[in-house]
Design an enzyme around this catalytic site. Structure first.
Site, PDB file in Angstrom:
ATOM      1  N   LYS A  88     -83.645 -54.947   7.313  1.00 17.41           N
ATOM      2  CA  LYS A  88     -84.725 -55.555   8.168  1.00 17.41           C
ATOM      3  C   LYS A  88     -83.839 -56.683   9.061  1.00 17.41           C
ATOM      4  CE  LYS A  88     -88.738 -56.500   6.665  1.00 17.41           C
ATOM      5  NZ  LYS A  88     -90.201 -56.439   7.036  1.00 17.41           N
ATOM      6  N   ARG A 129     -89.829 -62.908   5.063  1.00 23.43           N
ATOM      7  CA  ARG A 129     -89.747 -61.472   4.291  1.00 23.43           C
ATOM      8  C   ARG A 129     -88.726 -61.231   3.834  1.00 23.43           C
ATOM      9  NH1 ARG A 129     -93.820 -58.597   7.979  1.00 23.43           N
ATOM     10  NH2 ARG A 129     -94.216 -59.947   9.616  1.00 23.43           N
ATOM     11  N   GLY A 189     -92.459 -52.221   0.148  1.00 21.96           N
ATOM     12  CA  GLY A 189     -93.427 -52.899  -0.650  1.00 21.96           C
ATOM     13  C   GLY A 189     -93.012 -53.347  -1.999  1.00 21.96           C
ATOM     14  N   MET A 225     -90.976 -55.730  -2.903  1.00 17.80           N
ATOM     15  CA  MET A 225     -90.763 -57.404  -2.751  1.00 17.80           C
ATOM     16  C   MET A 225     -91.719 -58.180  -2.125  1.00 17.80           C
ATOM     17  SD  MET A 225     -86.509 -57.557  -2.764  1.00 17.80           S
ATOM     18  CE  MET A 225     -86.467 -56.370  -1.456  1.00 17.80           C
ATOM     19  N   ARG A 276     -86.526 -49.730  11.291  1.00 18.25           N
ATOM     20  CA  ARG A 276     -85.724 -49.098  10.153  1.00 18.25           C
ATOM     21  C   ARG A 276     -85.899 -47.799  10.434  1.00 18.25           C
ATOM     22  NH1 ARG A 276     -89.170 -51.547   5.230  1.00 18.25           N
ATOM     23  NH2 ARG A 276     -90.630 -50.039   5.315  1.00 18.25           N
ATOM     24  N   HIS A 292     -82.075 -23.485 -23.339  1.00 17.94           N
ATOM     25  CA  HIS A 292     -82.262 -22.232 -22.902  1.00 17.94           C
ATOM     26  C   HIS A 292     -83.436 -21.994 -22.014  1.00 17.94           C
ATOM     27  CE1 HIS A 292     -84.368 -18.026 -23.367  1.00 17.94           C
ATOM     28  NE2 HIS A 292     -83.073 -17.833 -23.417  1.00 17.94           N
ATOM     29  N   ARG A 311     -74.824 -13.112 -16.692  1.00 18.86           N
ATOM     30  CA  ARG A 311     -74.975 -13.270 -18.144  1.00 18.86           C
ATOM     31  C   ARG A 311     -75.554 -11.889 -18.848  1.00 18.86           C
ATOM     32  NH1 ARG A 311     -76.968 -18.854 -16.723  1.00 18.86           N
ATOM     33  NH2 ARG A 311     -75.885 -20.107 -18.025  1.00 18.86           N
ATOM     34  N   ARG A 318     -69.816 -11.434 -16.985  1.00 19.94           N
ATOM     35  CA  ARG A 318     -69.574 -12.275 -18.534  1.00 19.94           C
ATOM     36  C   ARG A 318     -69.836 -11.127 -19.700  1.00 19.94           C
ATOM     37  NH1 ARG A 318     -71.945 -17.615 -20.453  1.00 19.94           N
ATOM     38  NH2 ARG A 318     -73.634 -16.357 -20.740  1.00 19.94           N
ATOM     39  N   GLU A 336     -64.326 -23.318 -21.014  1.00 20.16           N
ATOM     40  CA  GLU A 336     -65.740 -24.147 -21.300  1.00 20.16           C
ATOM     41  C   GLU A 336     -65.383 -24.781 -22.688  1.00 20.16           C
ATOM     42  OE1 GLU A 336     -69.130 -21.417 -21.646  1.00 20.16           O
ATOM     43  OE2 GLU A 336     -67.712 -19.480 -22.213  1.00 20.16           O
ATOM     44  N   SER A 340     -63.447 -19.655 -14.693  1.00 20.74           N
ATOM     45  CA  SER A 340     -64.696 -20.142 -13.993  1.00 20.74           C
ATOM     46  C   SER A 340     -65.187 -21.107 -15.043  1.00 20.74           C
ATOM     47  CB  SER A 340     -65.710 -19.148 -13.838  1.00 20.74           C
ATOM     48  OG  SER A 340     -66.911 -19.273 -13.679  1.00 20.74           O
ATOM     49  N   GLY A 392     -67.350 -23.437 -17.265  1.00 18.03           N
ATOM     50  CA  GLY A 392     -68.515 -23.225 -17.820  1.00 18.03           C
ATOM     51  C   GLY A 392     -68.999 -24.559 -18.170  1.00 18.03           C
ATOM     52  N   THR A 393     -69.259 -25.338 -17.266  1.00 18.13           N
ATOM     53  CA  THR A 393     -69.532 -26.849 -17.627  1.00 18.13           C
ATOM     54  C   THR A 393     -70.602 -27.113 -18.591  1.00 18.13           C
ATOM     55  OG1 THR A 393     -70.458 -26.875 -15.406  1.00 18.13           O
ATOM     56  CG2 THR A 393     -68.234 -27.737 -15.551  1.00 18.13           C
ATOM     57  N   ASN A 394     -71.564 -26.161 -19.045  1.00 15.98           N
ATOM     58  CA  ASN A 394     -72.513 -26.523 -19.780  1.00 15.98           C
ATOM     59  C   ASN A 394     -71.980 -26.676 -21.290  1.00 15.98           C
ATOM     60  OD1 ASN A 394     -74.487 -25.905 -17.794  1.00 15.98           O
ATOM     61  ND2 ASN A 394     -74.799 -23.889 -18.520  1.00 15.98           N
ATOM     62  N   ASP A 395     -71.188 -25.621 -21.648  1.00 16.51           N
ATOM     63  CA  ASP A 395     -70.365 -25.661 -22.885  1.00 16.51           C
ATOM     64  C   ASP A 395     -69.434 -26.870 -22.799  1.00 16.51           C
ATOM     65  OD1 ASP A 395     -71.666 -23.988 -24.927  1.00 16.51           O
ATOM     66  OD2 ASP A 395     -71.000 -22.312 -23.559  1.00 16.51           O
ATOM     67  N   CYS A 397     -69.501 -22.430 -12.974  1.00 12.60           N
ATOM     68  CA  CYS A 397     -70.599 -21.545 -13.053  1.00 12.60           C
ATOM     69  C   CYS A 397     -71.604 -22.327 -14.103  1.00 12.60           C
ATOM     70  CB  CYS A 397     -70.660 -20.337 -13.543  1.00 12.60           C
ATOM     71  SG  CYS A 397     -69.678 -20.033 -15.191  1.00 12.60           S
ATOM     72  N   TYR A 423     -65.014 -22.072  -5.191  1.00 11.15           N
ATOM     73  CA  TYR A 423     -66.493 -21.789  -5.056  1.00 11.15           C
ATOM     74  C   TYR A 423     -67.063 -22.417  -6.131  1.00 11.15           C
ATOM     75  CZ  TYR A 423     -66.125 -18.462  -8.836  1.00 11.15           C
ATOM     76  OH  TYR A 423     -65.637 -17.694  -9.970  1.00 11.15           O
TER      77      TYR A 423
END
Ligand code: PEP
Ligand code: MG
Length: 875
Positions: free
Chosen positions: A27, A97, A106, A108, A341, A457, A563, A619, A746, A765, A767-770, A832, A852
């Site tokens: 502001k 203000r 809104g 503060m 703003r 899952h 998969r 896979r 992974e 590739s 496998g960032t989940n595992d 992936c 990728y």
């Protein structure tokens, strides 16, 4: 000399400027900039955000020099306005203000009309020649100051005001006369004495100091803290404070006040959008006491002021080259600007405005792409709750897959399928889902689970299907047998209507209206421009021809993860798969697998055709063996009938295969090492399908991917197998196709030894989940129980299953890429895991040099845009 804490603006020039948002808050920077470019702004000064930070560091005391600088600025303000603080003839009144670096609408506090007291109110009456106005301002000031600074509930004042209106038999405030308002002032002052034990402070300088403290303090009120948490605004920033000469919208019918956007922030239409109130002050618009009028009507009501406003808003939009959210006051037909703003906007508006502004020559394509937030556009891809309806949520789980769904609650996958066949809309409600529920999930409009995290899952599959999902909603007490759940005193039975909002995690016991998304031409343009800038490829995680086609429509450049496990659970195959798992010898397994192979080949033919020559990474089978085991006697009997094996024998084998920790058990390439026949069958199906299409003139280059490799020897052994099967298949087909063999990275061991693993891999590739699960030692399926608290506490700034944990898991990814490429310079690398569709993680992938990202079909547009942002930001 002490530091500079106070920046003056007025008389056509300001000490600060528009780029000083960090220093002055949004502001303050806006006011400075407007002053500098000759827009009418009442003079004033801004106390820096740094002063607020110091105030907190000093145990809520002012830093050295602040008080003196404020006094000096007040003197300058008196000079500039020709009025005096507390004067009995021409009193100066100010507004106080808040204003942080980014707007926190809104959250503060604000105080208006500061400087009024028993003396200056008469000065104001005289100088304005309007006693009613003077007392109206004074009573507003006491009420606001009482509420914001002295902590007296707003209602205590409102009650008295209501009573007076009743006694006078009038409807609205403006019908009260000067005498009424003077009486009101006396009553309000009594409230202050009663509530605080002290008279209402009369000294303007003291009023100012108390108000500035209150604004500093409001930085840390609960709603501001919550807002910062949701929007990831650092708590350390602090707020600026703007002290500004008052102009009055409440002096009569030639006055007014309003708020507006230079374009429609909801649709993006190029139309002046906003509302105003005649004879009112700013808080009346916000407080909803009177209904404001649409801005276009201002043209008739105050043509002169409207013309000034039109000039100013155009000038502001031209200057900032973006939509502005403005506040203005009209005092005796003269316009004053109180704020400008960057206007907040919906995703649809963001897209339209960005494209329009390129076409209008305001901004270039790069800027347009950067103006659209990738997180936001996810909204555009799924049915959503109609924002104009009101509803009440009974519970909140994890927002696992966006969009909303309305349907009848069902507690069993088969029932979901049969109800869907009858044309009913259903929502599958389960404690957790398993791969066997896939059909039921597919048949449902949405999925609701009581346990499980963002990569459980249910969550992964739902995102893959583009279906809305609320996961890990722990407050639901689900009784799957009794087909009901209870929550917050309600019981929902099978067939009762519910709505789930996968964008927010809300669960509603009602049918809430939804609206379908429409992919606008403008959105397609933003994505096409994104493609010009990005360097990362965007592929998709898809397992069916339908998902593959959806992903291609959204612009996917190939499949990064197909998969294959879901294929094994389909009705016609599961018995044969179970027979294979429970068979006691290789020959038995091969017999059972032979029944599955034709289906597998069809699967791959369908996917290759849908992807029409684009790369497809398949896979090989990954899920824990135990998921295939038949649980009921009936299922075991079916396997016995089909295989000719003994029921008791099968039952014993099934119990032997039980695993305590299936996620870390007999899964991934361990299946391929122990039962090579399974992977052989899959490879045969892949190569036969590829050769068949090759014979028809289509190019197919399958990329065969081995999951859960931890040791290079696992990969070398399985690579040999793939090559052998390929040769055999090519011989039979009388033709060859090109193919690649790669692996998922992974497990931490695979990343740590990536140079050894790379010797046998054509691609990696991640496998960032595992990889997240195994690096953090946090189970994907159980994390929902405690990770939200971790994120609340800031232990992890984000759910590490949603946004990659860059300092931990990220190091393993970097190491994997670097070690892999140290032996194979051109090793192709991708990601992936679910992170492949997350904007922050995509930025990380760009920095790490991956080739990728791959994500679920409905995330592909988000990934294309994110990849463009990443490329532009890291240029
Ligand atoms: C992964 O682990 O990141 C992955 C993509 O495989 P899945 O989620 O199927 O285990
Ligand atoms: Mg995995």
């Amino acid at each position: 000399m002490s530091q500079k804490w106070v920046y003056f603006f007025g008389d056509g020039k300001a000490e600060g400027e528009g780029s000083d948002k960090e220093l002055l808050g949004g502001k303050g920077a806006g006011l400075a900039e407007m002053t500098n470019i000759g827009i009418p702004v009442p003079p004033g000064f801004t106390i820096t955000t740094g002063a607020c930070v110091e105030y907190y560091n000093n145990d809520r005391n002012y830093p050295d020099g602040l008080e003196g600088q404020m006094e000096k600025a007040m003197e300058d303000l008196e000079k500039s306005t020709g009025k005096k603080f507390g004067d009995d003839e021409f009193p100066l009144l100010v507004s106080v203000r808040s204003g942080a670096r980014v707007s926190m609408p809104g959250m503060m506090d604000t105080v208006l009309n500061l400087g009024l007291n028993d003396v200056s109110v008469d000065g104001l009456a005289k100088s304005s020649n309007n006693k009613r106005f003077a007392y109206d301002s004074y009573r507003r000031f006491i009420q606001m100051f009482g509420d914001v600074v002295l902590g007296i509930s707003h209602n205590k004042f409102e009650k008295i005001l209501r009573q007076m209106k009743q006694d006078k038999n009038v409807e609205i405030d403006t019908q009260l006369d000067a005498e009424d308002l003077a009486k009101l002032v006396e009553e309000f002052k009594k409230v202050v004495s009663m509530e605080t034990g002290n008279p209402f402070p009369q000294e303007p300088k003291e009023q100012l100091k108390l108000a500035v403290n209150a604004v500093f303090d409001s930085w840390n009120n609960q709603r501001a803290k919550t807002y910062r948490k949701i929007h990831k605004i650092p708590h350390e920033w602090g707020t600026g404070v703007n002290v500004q000469a008052m102009v009055f919208g409440n002096m009569g019918d030639d006055c007014g006040t309003g708020v507006a956007f230079t374009r429609n922030p909801s649709t993006g239409e190029k139309e002046f959008f906003g509302e105003f109130l005649i004879n009112a002050q700013g808080e009346d618009v916000v407080a909803g006491i009177r209904t404001p009028e649409p801005i276009k009507d201002l043209q008739d009501r105050m043509p002169e002021a409207f013309q000034q406003l039109e000039e100013v808003y155009r000038k502001l939009e031209n200057h900032y080259k973006d939509v502005q959210d403005i506040e203005f006051t009209i005092e005796r037909n003269k316009l004053f600007m109180l704020q400008t703003r960057t206007g907040k906007r919906t995703a649809a508006a963001a897209v339209k405005i960005a494209v329009d502004m390129v076409e209008e020559g305001f901004i270039d394509k790069e800027t347009a792409v950067l103006r659209v937030a990738p997180d936001q556009v996810d909204q555009l891809l799924h049915p959503m709750i109609d924002e104009s309806t009101s509803y009440e949520a009974v519970a909140k789980g994890l927002p696992a897959s966006p969009g909303a769904a309305v349907g009848k609650a069902v507690f069993n996958a088969e029932i979901a399928e049969s109800m869907r066949e009858k044309g009913e809309d259903v929502i599958l409600v389960r404690n957790e889902t398993s791969p066997e529920d896939i059909g039921g999930m597919h048949a449902s409009k949405g999925i609701l689970t009581a346990t499980g995290g963002m990569t459980s899952h249910a969550a992964v599959v739902a995102r893959g299907m583009g279906k809305c999902c609320v996961a890990g909603c722990g407050s639901l007490d689900i009784d799957e047998k009794a087909k009901q759940f209870s929550v917050a005193g309600h019981t929902v039975k099978e067939g009762d209507w519910i709505t789930i909002n996968g964008t927010t995690g809300e669960v509603i016991i009602d049918k809430v209206p939804l609206v379908e998304p429409t992919l606008s031409g403008e959105f397609a343009k933003i994505l096409a421009w994104s493609d010009e800038f990005r360097t990362l490829g965007v592929r998709t995680n898809a397992d069916t021809p339908k998902d593959s086609a959806t992903a291609r429509d959204f612009g996917a450049q190939g499949i990064g993860l197909c998969r294959t496990e879901h294929m094994f659970f389909e009705a016609e195959r599961i018995d044969a798969v179970r027979e294979m798992i429970l068979a006691s010898c290789e020959e038995g397994r091969r017999r059972a697998l032979a029944k599955v192979k034709p289906f597998q080949k069809e699967d791959f033919l369908g996917i290759f055709k849908a992807m029409a020559g684009l790369p497809v990474t398949i896979r090989l089978l990954d899920p824990p063996l135990h998921e295939f085991i038949p649980h009921t006697d009936e299922d075991i009997q079916r396997v016995a009938d089909a295989s000719g094996l003994q029921f008791e024998e099968l039952k014993r084998k099934a119990s032997e295969l039980h695993e305590f920790n299936p996620m870390l058990g007999h899964r991934g390439c361990r299946l391929g090492i122990t039962y090579p026949e399974i992977y052989e069958m899959q490879c045969e199906a892949i190569f036969e399908a590829a050769c068949e299409l090759g014979a028809e003139g289509q190019t197919v280059v399958p990329e065969i991917m081995i999951p859960l490799v931890g040791h290079e020897k696992e990969l070398s052994e399985l690579r040999e197998m793939v090559e052998r099967v390929a040769e055999e298949s090519f011989e039979k087909a009388g033709r060859k196709v090109e193919y690649l063999v790669g692996t998922m990275i992974e497990l931490p061991r695979a990343a740590l030894t990536a140079d050894e693993v790379a010797a046998h891999a054509d691609f990696f590739s991640f496998g960032t989940n595992d990889l997240t699960q195994t690096t953090l030692g946090v189970s994907r399926d159980d994390s929902g129980r405690f990770l939200p608290l971790y994120v609340d506490k800031g232990i992890y700034s984000d759910d590490p299953f949603v946004s990659i944990d860059q300092s931990g898991v990220g190091q393993l990814v970097e190491m994997g890429v670097q070690k892999g490429r140290s032996v194979k310079k051109d090793l192709k690398t991708g990601i992936c895991g679910e992170h492949g569709g997350d904007p922050e993680s995509i930025n990380f992938c760009q920095k790490t040099g991956l080739d990728y990202v791959s994500c679920s079909p409905f995330r592909v547009p988000v990934a294309r845009l994110s990849a463009a942002h990443a490329a532009l930001k890291n240029k």
